[in-house]
Design a protein around this motif. Structure first.
Motif, PDB file in Angstrom:
ATOM      1  N   PRO A  50       2.570   0.463   8.567  1.00  0.00           N
ATOM      2  CA  PRO A  50       3.211   1.275   9.793  1.00  0.00           C
ATOM      3  C   PRO A  50       3.270   0.007  10.203  1.00  0.00           C
ATOM      4  CG  PRO A  50       0.282   2.230   8.884  1.00  0.00           C
ATOM      5  CD  PRO A  50       1.214   1.170   8.166  1.00  0.00           C
ATOM      6  N   ALA A  51       3.950   0.524  11.829  1.00  0.00           N
ATOM      7  CA  ALA A  51       4.982  -0.656  12.129  1.00  0.00           C
ATOM      8  C   ALA A  51       4.456  -1.937  12.531  1.00  0.00           C
ATOM      9  CB  ALA A  51       5.886   0.084  12.762  1.00  0.00           C
ATOM     10  N   ASN A  52       3.055  -1.873  13.406  1.00  0.00           N
ATOM     11  CA  ASN A  52       2.983  -3.030  14.007  1.00  0.00           C
ATOM     12  C   ASN A  52       1.510  -3.692  13.049  1.00  0.00           C
ATOM     13  OD1 ASN A  52       0.952  -0.423  14.115  1.00  0.00           O
ATOM     14  ND2 ASN A  52       0.102  -1.333  16.342  1.00  0.00           N
ATOM     15  N   THR A  53       1.569  -3.584  11.931  1.00  0.00           N
ATOM     16  CA  THR A  53       0.170  -3.783  11.106  1.00  0.00           C
ATOM     17  C   THR A  53       0.756  -5.436  10.949  1.00  0.00           C
ATOM     18  OG1 THR A  53       0.582  -2.120   9.555  1.00  0.00           O
ATOM     19  CG2 THR A  53      -0.759  -3.980   8.516  1.00  0.00           C
ATOM     20  N   LYS A  54      -0.431  -6.139  11.708  1.00  0.00           N
ATOM     21  CA  LYS A  54      -0.531  -7.791  10.857  1.00  0.00           C
ATOM     22  C   LYS A  54      -1.595  -8.133   9.520  1.00  0.00           C
ATOM     23  CE  LYS A  54       0.343  -8.791  15.801  1.00  0.00           C
ATOM     24  NZ  LYS A  54      -0.292  -9.778  16.968  1.00  0.00           N
ATOM     25  N   VAL A  55      -2.534  -7.327   9.677  1.00  0.00           N
ATOM     26  CA  VAL A  55      -3.206  -7.198   8.405  1.00  0.00           C
ATOM     27  C   VAL A  55      -3.488  -5.808   7.223  1.00  0.00           C
ATOM     28  CG1 VAL A  55      -5.094  -7.898   7.384  1.00  0.00           C
ATOM     29  CG2 VAL A  55      -4.890  -8.949   9.620  1.00  0.00           C
ATOM     30  N   ALA A  56      -2.578  -6.357   6.025  1.00  0.00           N
ATOM     31  CA  ALA A  56      -2.707  -4.663   4.790  1.00  0.00           C
ATOM     32  C   ALA A  56      -3.417  -5.326   3.965  1.00  0.00           C
ATOM     33  CB  ALA A  56      -1.415  -5.066   4.397  1.00  0.00           C
ATOM     34  N   GLY A  57      -5.005  -4.649   3.828  1.00  0.00           N
ATOM     35  CA  GLY A  57      -5.357  -4.949   2.653  1.00  0.00           C
ATOM     36  C   GLY A  57      -5.392  -3.558   1.447  1.00  0.00           C
ATOM     37  N   ARG A  89      -7.428 -17.697   8.297  1.00  0.00           N
ATOM     38  CA  ARG A  89      -6.774 -19.377   8.861  1.00  0.00           C
ATOM     39  C   ARG A  89      -5.599 -19.102   7.599  1.00  0.00           C
ATOM     40  NH1 ARG A  89     -11.503 -21.221  10.748  1.00  0.00           N
ATOM     41  NH2 ARG A  89     -13.513 -21.109   9.953  1.00  0.00           N
ATOM     42  N   ALA A  90      -4.487 -18.592   6.986  1.00  0.00           N
ATOM     43  CA  ALA A  90      -3.003 -19.300   6.614  1.00  0.00           C
ATOM     44  C   ALA A  90      -1.927 -19.310   7.272  1.00  0.00           C
ATOM     45  CB  ALA A  90      -3.703 -18.807   5.394  1.00  0.00           C
ATOM     46  N   ALA A  91      -2.762 -17.527   8.328  1.00  0.00           N
ATOM     47  CA  ALA A  91      -0.977 -16.896   8.533  1.00  0.00           C
ATOM     48  C   ALA A  91      -1.619 -16.124   9.572  1.00  0.00           C
ATOM     49  CB  ALA A  91      -0.036 -16.452   7.734  1.00  0.00           C
ATOM     50  N   ASP A  92      -0.844 -16.065  10.147  1.00  0.00           N
ATOM     51  CA  ASP A  92      -0.773 -14.580  11.485  1.00  0.00           C
ATOM     52  C   ASP A  92      -0.703 -13.408  11.198  1.00  0.00           C
ATOM     53  OD1 ASP A  92      -1.066 -16.409  13.572  1.00  0.00           O
ATOM     54  OD2 ASP A  92       1.132 -16.447  14.150  1.00  0.00           O
ATOM     55  N   ASN A 101     -13.093  -7.948  14.966  1.00  0.00           N
ATOM     56  CA  ASN A 101     -14.150  -9.028  15.242  1.00  0.00           C
ATOM     57  C   ASN A 101     -13.093 -10.136  15.996  1.00  0.00           C
ATOM     58  OD1 ASN A 101     -16.332  -7.873  15.453  1.00  0.00           O
ATOM     59  ND2 ASN A 101     -16.552  -8.456  13.362  1.00  0.00           N
ATOM     60  N   GLU A 102     -12.101 -10.743  15.154  1.00  0.00           N
ATOM     61  CA  GLU A 102     -11.367 -11.792  14.697  1.00  0.00           C
ATOM     62  C   GLU A 102     -10.165 -11.595  15.823  1.00  0.00           C
ATOM     63  OE1 GLU A 102     -12.713 -13.988  13.539  1.00  0.00           O
ATOM     64  OE2 GLU A 102     -13.548 -13.898  12.379  1.00  0.00           O
ATOM     65  N   GLY A 103     -10.271 -10.322  17.158  1.00  0.00           N
ATOM     66  CA  GLY A 103      -9.638 -10.340  17.323  1.00  0.00           C
ATOM     67  C   GLY A 103      -8.613  -9.087  17.744  1.00  0.00           C
ATOM     68  N   PHE A 104      -8.155  -8.593  16.234  1.00  0.00           N
ATOM     69  CA  PHE A 104      -6.804  -7.744  16.417  1.00  0.00           C
ATOM     70  C   PHE A 104      -8.219  -6.463  16.549  1.00  0.00           C
ATOM     71  CE2 PHE A 104      -6.808 -11.583  13.562  1.00  0.00           C
ATOM     72  CZ  PHE A 104      -5.104 -11.690  12.933  1.00  0.00           C
ATOM     73  N   ALA A 105      -6.270  -6.144  17.069  1.00  0.00           N
ATOM     74  CA  ALA A 105      -6.398  -4.051  17.405  1.00  0.00           C
ATOM     75  C   ALA A 105      -6.334  -3.637  15.974  1.00  0.00           C
ATOM     76  CB  ALA A 105      -5.506  -3.817  17.934  1.00  0.00           C
ATOM     77  N   GLU A 106      -7.574  -2.205  16.191  1.00  0.00           N
ATOM     78  CA  GLU A 106      -7.667  -1.237  14.818  1.00  0.00           C
ATOM     79  C   GLU A 106      -6.045  -0.801  14.326  1.00  0.00           C
ATOM     80  OE1 GLU A 106      -9.912   2.341  13.658  1.00  0.00           O
ATOM     81  OE2 GLU A 106     -10.627   1.349  15.490  1.00  0.00           O
ATOM     82  N   SER A 107      -5.685  -0.559  15.338  1.00  0.00           N
ATOM     83  CA  SER A 107      -4.324   0.023  14.821  1.00  0.00           C
ATOM     84  C   SER A 107      -3.201  -1.025  14.025  1.00  0.00           C
ATOM     85  CB  SER A 107      -3.109   0.445  15.999  1.00  0.00           C
ATOM     86  OG  SER A 107      -3.181  -1.132  16.742  1.00  0.00           O
ATOM     87  N   GLU A 108      -3.801  -2.955  13.937  1.00  0.00           N
ATOM     88  CA  GLU A 108      -2.739  -3.568  13.570  1.00  0.00           C
ATOM     89  C   GLU A 108      -3.691  -3.791  11.658  1.00  0.00           C
ATOM     90  OE1 GLU A 108      -1.539  -6.726  17.070  1.00  0.00           O
ATOM     91  OE2 GLU A 108      -3.741  -6.762  16.341  1.00  0.00           O
ATOM     92  N   TYR A 125       4.832 -11.140   5.642  1.00  0.00           N
ATOM     93  CA  TYR A 125       3.662 -11.507   5.302  1.00  0.00           C
ATOM     94  C   TYR A 125       3.330 -12.208   4.323  1.00  0.00           C
ATOM     95  CZ  TYR A 125       2.565  -6.921   7.130  1.00  0.00           C
ATOM     96  OH  TYR A 125       2.768  -6.001   7.883  1.00  0.00           O
ATOM     97  N   THR A 126       2.007 -13.522   4.246  1.00  0.00           N
ATOM     98  CA  THR A 126       1.263 -14.064   3.908  1.00  0.00           C
ATOM     99  C   THR A 126       0.513 -13.142   2.708  1.00  0.00           C
ATOM    100  OG1 THR A 126       1.708 -16.078   5.181  1.00  0.00           O
ATOM    101  CG2 THR A 126      -0.267 -15.966   3.311  1.00  0.00           C
ATOM    102  N   VAL A 127       0.794 -13.555   0.966  1.00  0.00           N
ATOM    103  CA  VAL A 127       0.673 -12.411   0.198  1.00  0.00           C
ATOM    104  C   VAL A 127      -0.139 -13.161  -0.627  1.00  0.00           C
ATOM    105  CG1 VAL A 127       0.978 -11.086  -1.789  1.00  0.00           C
ATOM    106  CG2 VAL A 127       2.498 -10.839   0.343  1.00  0.00           C
TER     107      VAL A 127
END
Length: 294
Positions: A139-146, A40-43, A120-127, A191-193
């Motif tokens: 990776p260039a198209n990463t939107k979520v990093a753990g 909910r914090a950021a894209d 499940n939240e609508g992100f592609a696995e590659s993101e 990224y919001t960290v």
């Protein structure tokens, strides 16, 4: 038990079960709410899980970052009991309670659990990205990093000089710059960290060893034992333990946690460890990290 420990145990017994239904806009109240909170914090978000990090350890990191261009907005979350990695870290990445995990005492599936949450939240696995250790590129198209960083837990495994030794070891590691470089990479790439932990740690004196290990055997976690329900309470008569009420715990297992300041191990030896029911172990930092100028 010391007065403050008795008060915390009493609070846990009365109120802890209510936390799964509690919402706080400033923080995830329970670690299982972490993924949903950062969603909910950021894209674009990055979550750094410092395995075993207590508030004391966080303060050490912050002191070493005093002259660097970072801001820390610090809050707190509750871990799960027993306060061990296999139970708590899964919940950070899966967004589920320990009682909902197919393998509640295994970390084998945590990358897949992280990916599945975001799919499940609508992100592609590659993101979605998951990694154990410091990274300097994504990776260039990463939107979520753990990211999992084990430095504190590693120091607990090897440290022979107590809290002071761990703090010195952690300071030296932060000074090498790898953590700062990674955080700066995330921030500079939009990224919001967030940084959190799966459990904290505390000092305890060992009261002896088990001749027959329990179900849960984690070398750095000496303040909890876990049994299959059919083998409940084996070898516990010589230890100072309390039976956990079981909130959020998987079915079929019984957990016992050592009272404050005690653990199992070489009799009379001091350990920096975790697994029990103290504030230092159960309440962990939840931090939003940004640039000092926003």
């Amino acid at each position: 038990l010391p007065l403050e420990s008795r008060a915390f145990v009493s609070w846990v017994n009365q109120k802890y079960k209510m936390l799964s239904g509690t919402v706080d806009r400033k923080r995830p109240v329970l670690l299982s709410k972490t993924a949903d909170f950062i969603r909910r914090a950021a894209d674009k978000v990055a979550l750094v899980v410092m395995d075993g990090m207590s508030f004391e350890n966080l303060f050490t990191i912050q002191r070493e970052f005093a002259d660097r261009d970072f801001s820390f907005s610090t809050n707190a979350s509750f871990s799960f009991f027993p306060t061990v990695t296999a139970v708590a870290r899964q919940s950070v990445f899966s967004g589920k309670l320990p009682s909902e995990h197919a393998k509640p005492f295994s970390l084998d599936n945590e990358e897949r659990q992280w990916i599945e949450f975001w799919k499940n939240e609508g992100f592609a696995e590659s993101e979605v990205f998951f990694h154990k250790g410091i990274v300097d590129a994504l990776p260039a198209n990463t939107k979520v990093a753990g990211i999992v960083v084990n430095i504190v837990d590693d120091l607990m495994h090897s440290e022979l000089q107590g809290f002071l030794g761990i703090q010195h070891g952690l300071s030296d590691w932060v000074q090498n710059g790898s953590l700062a470089t990674m955080l700066r990479m995330f921030i500079d790439n939009g990224y919001t960290v967030f940084m959190t932990s799966d459990h904290g740690n505390t000092s305890a004196i060992a009261k002896g060893r088990f001749s027959k290990p329990s179900v849960l055997v984690e070398s750095a976690s000496r303040r909890a034992v876990l049994y299959d329900a059919s083998f409940d309470a084996r070898e516990l008569d010589k230890f100072d333990v309390i039976r956990y009420s079981g909130t959020y715990r998987p079915e079929g297992f019984v957990a016992y946690m050592f009272n404050a300041d005690s653990c199992y191990g070489d009799s009379g030896k001091e350990y920096i460890t975790h697994g029990g029911m103290t504030l230092e172990e159960a309440v962990v930092p939840f931090v939003r990290i940004g640039g000092r100028n926003g």
